[in-house]
Design a protein around this motif. Structure first.
Motif, PDB file in Angstrom:
ATOM      1  N   GLY A  84      37.345 -16.432  14.169  1.00 17.57           N
ATOM      2  CA  GLY A  84      37.052 -16.748  15.559  1.00 17.57           C
ATOM      3  C   GLY A  84      35.736 -17.444  15.821  1.00 17.57           C
ATOM      4  O   GLY A  84      35.413 -17.735  16.960  1.00 17.57           O
ATOM      5  N   THR A  85      34.964 -17.725  14.788  1.00 14.70           N
ATOM      6  CA  THR A  85      33.686 -18.376  15.023  1.00 14.70           C
ATOM      7  C   THR A  85      33.849 -19.896  15.070  1.00 14.70           C
ATOM      8  O   THR A  85      34.935 -20.423  14.823  1.00 14.70           O
ATOM      9  CB  THR A  85      32.644 -17.926  13.967  1.00 14.70           C
ATOM     10  OG1 THR A  85      31.351 -18.317  14.423  1.00 14.70           O
ATOM     11  CG2 THR A  85      32.933 -18.515  12.611  1.00 14.70           C
ATOM     12  N   LEU A  97      34.938 -21.023  22.067  1.00 17.32           N
ATOM     13  CA  LEU A  97      34.772 -19.565  22.090  1.00 17.32           C
ATOM     14  C   LEU A  97      35.436 -18.961  23.318  1.00 17.32           C
ATOM     15  O   LEU A  97      36.122 -17.942  23.225  1.00 17.32           O
ATOM     16  CB  LEU A  97      33.283 -19.188  22.055  1.00 17.32           C
ATOM     17  CG  LEU A  97      32.573 -19.422  20.726  1.00 17.32           C
ATOM     18  CD1 LEU A  97      31.063 -19.294  20.889  1.00 17.32           C
ATOM     19  CD2 LEU A  97      33.089 -18.483  19.658  1.00 17.32           C
ATOM     20  N   ASN A  98      35.257 -19.602  24.470  1.00 18.20           N
ATOM     21  CA  ASN A  98      35.877 -19.110  25.704  1.00 18.20           C
ATOM     22  C   ASN A  98      37.393 -19.181  25.629  1.00 18.20           C
ATOM     23  O   ASN A  98      38.087 -18.267  26.090  1.00 18.20           O
ATOM     24  CB  ASN A  98      35.357 -19.876  26.925  1.00 18.20           C
ATOM     25  CG  ASN A  98      33.928 -19.516  27.255  1.00 18.20           C
ATOM     26  OD1 ASN A  98      33.476 -18.394  27.010  1.00 18.20           O
ATOM     27  ND2 ASN A  98      33.191 -20.459  27.811  1.00 18.20           N
ATOM     28  N   GLY A 132      17.455  -9.978  25.754  1.00 19.48           N
ATOM     29  CA  GLY A 132      16.915 -11.308  25.973  1.00 19.48           C
ATOM     30  C   GLY A 132      17.863 -12.439  25.660  1.00 19.48           C
ATOM     31  O   GLY A 132      17.512 -13.590  25.815  1.00 19.48           O
ATOM     32  N   GLU A 133      19.064 -12.136  25.208  1.00 16.52           N
ATOM     33  CA  GLU A 133      20.005 -13.200  24.849  1.00 16.52           C
ATOM     34  C   GLU A 133      20.739 -13.699  26.076  1.00 16.52           C
ATOM     35  O   GLU A 133      21.044 -12.938  26.986  1.00 16.52           O
ATOM     36  CB  GLU A 133      21.037 -12.680  23.841  1.00 16.52           C
ATOM     37  CG  GLU A 133      20.420 -12.233  22.542  1.00 16.52           C
ATOM     38  CD  GLU A 133      21.442 -11.622  21.607  1.00 16.52           C
ATOM     39  OE1 GLU A 133      22.650 -11.773  21.854  1.00 16.52           O
ATOM     40  OE2 GLU A 133      21.028 -10.994  20.636  1.00 16.52           O
ATOM     41  N   SER A 134      21.051 -14.976  26.096  1.00 17.89           N
ATOM     42  CA  SER A 134      21.846 -15.513  27.193  1.00 17.89           C
ATOM     43  C   SER A 134      23.319 -15.428  26.822  1.00 17.89           C
ATOM     44  O   SER A 134      23.683 -15.473  25.664  1.00 17.89           O
ATOM     45  CB  SER A 134      21.454 -16.966  27.463  1.00 17.89           C
ATOM     46  OG  SER A 134      21.746 -17.764  26.350  1.00 17.89           O
ATOM     47  N   SER A 135      24.142 -15.276  27.821  1.00 19.81           N
ATOM     48  CA  SER A 135      25.582 -15.196  27.559  1.00 19.81           C
ATOM     49  C   SER A 135      26.165 -16.588  27.452  1.00 19.81           C
ATOM     50  O   SER A 135      25.530 -17.575  27.755  1.00 19.81           O
ATOM     51  CB  SER A 135      26.268 -14.406  28.677  1.00 19.81           C
ATOM     52  OG  SER A 135      26.122 -15.109  29.898  1.00 19.81           O
TER      53      SER A 135
END
Length: 170
Positions: free
Chosen positions: A133-134, A152-153, A166-169
């Motif tokens: 899936g990557t 990915l979506n 701190g990660e963005s989605s």
């Protein structure tokens, strides 16, 4: 072999190694070689991870070709091919381990569109913690981040790591 032919063979090898690395990453590392590569998709707990064994594995053909071309009297092109494989390994180390994963401390801040794209594509590759899936398997060439996010979506973000502060989605 004349110098110009040797240099062309060297450059062709470096370019060809990107195709080889893509295939090895996609179908070996994310396939039967996942038992080594899985360590690279988890937080590292020390200086080394099992995935680092791939560097040693991929160095063997370079070493053998350089030895054969320089010392054993093989076709001179073997030297240039072995050097091209070694050069790709050095470039890979610089991009992947130093710049992207910061395994060696530095103050480099990417400013070019190319460097930002490579880094973002590799980070999008790493948001998936599973074998499948990557996206983005290349090291020196990467699709646009928008295209990778769309992939990915479209897969329902299967295997995507949950944000940890701190990660963005996506």
């Amino acid at each position: 072999m004349d110098l110009i032919s040797g240099i062309l063979l060297f450059v062709a090898t470096v370019i060809g190694m990107e195709a080889f690395a893509y295939a090895a990453h996609r179908w070996v590392m994310h396939g039967p070689g996942w038992f080594l590569h899985a360590s690279h998709h988890r937080p590292r707990t020390g200086n080394w991870e099992l995935n680092d064994l791939y560097a040693a594995i991929f160095a063997v053909p370079s070493f053998v070709l350089l030895l054969g071309g320089v010392q054993l009297g093989w076709w001179p092109g073997c030297t240039w091919i072995g050097a091209g494989i070694a050069a790709y390994g050095a470039i890979y180390f610089g991009f992947h381990d130093v710049i992207v994963h910061r395994r060696v401390g530095h103050r480099y801040v990417p400013r070019s569109r190319y460097m930002k794209r490579i880094i973002q594509a590799h980070r999008l590759h790493h948001v998936v913690e599973t074998k499948h899936g990557t996206v983005s398997f290349g090291f020196l060439w990467a699709p646009r981040p928008e295209a990778l996010k769309a992939q990915l979506n479209a897969r329902g973000n299967a295997g995507v790591r949950a944000p940890t502060g701190g990660e963005s989605s996506l």
